[in-house]
Every structure is written in C-alpha cells, then in structure tokens.
Scaffold this motif. Structure first.
Motif, short mmCIF file in Angstrom:
data_model
loop_
_atom_site.label_atom_id
_atom_site.label_comp_id
_atom_site.label_asym_id
_atom_site.label_seq_id
_atom_site.Cartn_x
_atom_site.Cartn_y
_atom_site.Cartn_z
N ARG A 1 19.43 42.31 16.26
CA ARG A 1 18.12 42.97 16.36
C ARG A 1 17.01 42.04 15.85
O ARG A 1 15.94 41.95 16.43
N LEU A 2 17.30 41.37 14.76
CA LEU A 2 16.33 40.45 14.18
C LEU A 2 16.00 39.32 15.16
O LEU A 2 14.84 39.00 15.39
N GLY B 1 10.39 37.43 21.08
CA GLY B 1 9.05 37.71 21.57
C GLY B 1 7.98 36.82 20.95
O GLY B 1 6.91 36.65 21.49
N ASP B 2 8.26 36.25 19.80
CA ASP B 2 7.33 35.36 19.11
C ASP B 2 7.63 33.93 19.52
O ASP B 2 8.64 33.35 19.13
N GLU C 1 16.42 39.35 18.41
CA GLU C 1 15.71 39.93 19.55
C GLU C 1 14.22 40.05 19.26
O GLU C 1 13.37 39.77 20.10
N GLY C 2 13.88 40.45 18.03
CA GLY C 2 12.47 40.55 17.64
C GLY C 2 11.79 39.19 17.62
O GLY C 2 10.63 39.07 18.00
N TRP C 3 12.53 38.18 17.21
CA TRP C 3 11.96 36.82 17.16
C TRP C 3 11.74 36.24 18.55
O TRP C 3 10.86 35.41 18.74
#
Length: 81
Positions: free
Chosen positions: A6-7, A13-14, A9-11
C-alpha cells in the motif's frame, strides 16, 4: 507485506518518489536482468550443442562452432559438454 504494498502504491503517484524508488532498486533490477541474460545465453548454447549432436557433429566440431558463434574461450566451451 500488505502495508508495504500500500505504501509503495501511494508513492507511485508521486513522480519524485517513484524516481527515488527506481534509483534505490536499480542495482537489484540490473542484477536480475543480468542473471536472466546469462541463463538465456546458457540455454541457447545448450540448445545449439544438442541440435548439432542430433545432426551427428562430433564434439570437436561443436566446440569450434560454439566458440565462434558465442565468443567462448576453449575452457568455457568445454563446460557445455
């Protein structure tokens, strides 16, 4: 493991974070790629040796052929017999 996924996956996008992750992972990715290349080459040489044997080529002939085709030294070529 799930939390890490999850972490990451969030990265993704950045753009800056993704770039940093790729830099961190680059050595491992290159090592995996090199390993795959070596395995593929090994399989190609073994396939060539097998095919030439089916056509009744002698080991001495096969050694010369694979040395020429795959840029092997005599010592390296012998390892495929």
């Amino acid at each position: 493991m799930e939390a890490n996924e999850r972490l990451v996956e969030g990265w993704k996008g950045d753009e800056n974070m993704l770039e940093t992750l790729m830099e961190i992972m680059e050595p491992q990715l290159q090592q995996r790629e090199e390993s795959g290349r070596k395995e593929g080459r090994k399989e190609a040489i073994q396939g060539t040796v097998g095919a030439l044997r089916k056509f009744n080529h002698k080991d001495a002939e096969i050694k010369v052929i694979i040395m020429d085709e795959f840029g092997l030294t005599e010592q390296e070529a012998v390892e495929y017999f």
